[in-house]
Scaffold this motif. Structure first.
Motif, short mmCIF file in Angstrom:
data_model
loop_
_atom_site.label_atom_id
_atom_site.label_comp_id
_atom_site.label_asym_id
_atom_site.label_seq_id
_atom_site.Cartn_x
_atom_site.Cartn_y
_atom_site.Cartn_z
N SER A 144 34.05 -10.73 -11.22
CA SER A 144 32.92 -9.83 -11.35
C SER A 144 31.72 -10.48 -12.03
O SER A 144 31.86 -11.12 -13.07
N THR B 110 39.78 5.59 0.63
CA THR B 110 39.77 4.37 1.44
C THR B 110 39.98 4.70 2.92
O THR B 110 39.29 4.17 3.80
N LYS C 133 33.24 2.89 -2.92
CA LYS C 133 32.45 2.07 -1.99
C LYS C 133 31.05 1.77 -2.53
O LYS C 133 30.51 0.69 -2.30
N GLU D 60 32.95 -5.71 -5.57
CA GLU D 60 33.78 -6.10 -4.44
C GLU D 60 34.76 -7.19 -4.88
O GLU D 60 34.55 -7.87 -5.87
N GLY D 61 35.84 -7.33 -4.13
CA GLY D 61 36.78 -8.41 -4.39
C GLY D 61 37.77 -8.16 -5.51
O GLY D 61 38.43 -9.08 -5.99
N ASP E 53 23.81 -6.26 -4.62
CA ASP E 53 25.21 -6.35 -4.21
C ASP E 53 25.64 -5.06 -3.51
O ASP E 53 25.07 -4.65 -2.51
N ASN E 54 26.64 -4.40 -4.09
CA ASN E 54 27.20 -3.19 -3.47
C ASN E 54 26.68 -1.92 -4.14
O ASN E 54 27.23 -0.85 -3.94
#
Length: 324
Positions: A69, A234, A255, A260-261, A312-313
């Motif tokens: 992160s 999900t 989401k 992410e990751g 990013d997200n």
């Protein structure tokens, strides 16, 4: 070199001096130094849930502790727009620091002096994460409305993800701006009202009940249900209907807000933390960007900008300006 910040008793406005045990004024009022922070207030206040969560999840949002992160780093520099090289020796005020996710970014990536305030005993988690920077970090457990500083001293002021959790959001904004010196920049980001549908979701449906629960009860409920909620959200995202259906599942926005990751275990921990953060605060008052911009202008700010910053997200709703 910048001068050190002048400290005052926020209740009497008399000067404070550092002593062996804490901060002392000329009337012998002592604000103790404990657990790495000067304590201007007691733990028993409307932010006790934040103290509980950040001491329990002290490392979860700290980039240094999470190999996958850089969310805090990316958010801090995207939202503020600050150049880390230009922050050397600046006096920066952070309000609402929690476990110190953004304190870590300022201290690890710049050479600024950071004065960090939180109303809860999350200051203990911040010290645990960032206390090795004691030469540039000073921590205070204090109210945003009664901070132990003379007004108009700071080169930069930031408050990220906090103002909506305070009792009087306009007064909070005014208090932040009062601490900035002329020419200083103030930056906030916050939960935003985008329309009537903003509060048509599980968070605001269940909060009247969950915010009255004990921290332990709420955490138990989340721990018990988080796995099926992750699976459900999900699945609905995968088949393309998550944007609507997931509003009514009492879990954080996986989401739209999480890094992410993440591994499966990391994802679970972030979900428990962020869901607790949704349902436990005493106050949750999202604001319109236009309203916060107006408050900035009314409080003596110029070059005020407000809008959406995407990185990013994630998405942040931001207002920033320069003190006249």
């Amino acid at each position: 070199m910048n001068q050190a910040i002048s400290l005052v008793n926020p209740f009497t406005k008399t000067p404070l001096q550092k002593s062996a045990n804490g901060l002392l004024d000329n009337l012998s009022t002592l604000f103790p130094y404990k657990g790495g922070a000067y304590r201007i207030v007691q733990d028993d206040n409307y932010t006790q849930n934040f103290g509980y969560q950040w001491n329990k999840f002290a490392a979860t949002q700290i980039d240094r502790e999470q190999k996958n992160s850089k969310l805090s780093f990316t958010r801090f520099f995207a939202v503020t727009g600050w150049d880390k090289e230009n922050l050397e020796d600046k006096n920066i005020l952070e309000v609402g620091s929690g476990a110190g996710r953004f304190s870590q970014i300022v201290l690890d990536y710049t050479k600024a002096n950071l004065y960090s305030v939180d109303y809860s005993n999350a200051v203990e988690a911040n010290f645990k994460n960032n206390g090795h920077h004691q030469n540039r970090l000073q921590l205070f457990q204090a109210s945003v409305y009664e901070m132990p500083f003379d007004k108009g001293q700071f080169d930069k002021v930031f408050c990220l993800g906090v103002i909506q959790h305070t009792p009087d959001v306009q007064k909070t904004v005014q208090s932040l701006i009062e601490m900035a010196k002329p020419g200083a920049e103030v930056v906030v980001d916050f939960y935003c009202v985008n329309g009537w549908w903003t509060k048509v979701q599980a968070k605001y449906i269940f909060r009247p009940i969950t915010k009255k629960w004990s921290n332990e009860k709420l955490l138990r409920k989340i721990e018990k249900n988080v796995d099926w909620m992750i699976a459900a959200t999900t699945f609905f995202n995968k088949i393309g209907i998550g944007k609507f259906v997931n509003r009514f599942i009492p879990i954080c926005d996986i989401k739209g807000t999480l890094p992410e990751g993440l591994t499966k275990q990391e994802l679970r921990e972030w979900c428990v933390l962020d869901t607790f953060d949704m349902f436990s605060p005493q106050y949750d008052q999202p604001q319109k960007v236009s309203t916060v911009k107006k408050w900035f202008e009314q409080s003596g700010m110029e070059k005020v900008w407000g809008g959406v910053i995407r990185f990013d997200n994630s998405t942040s709703y931001v207002v920033k300006g320069i003190k006249k």
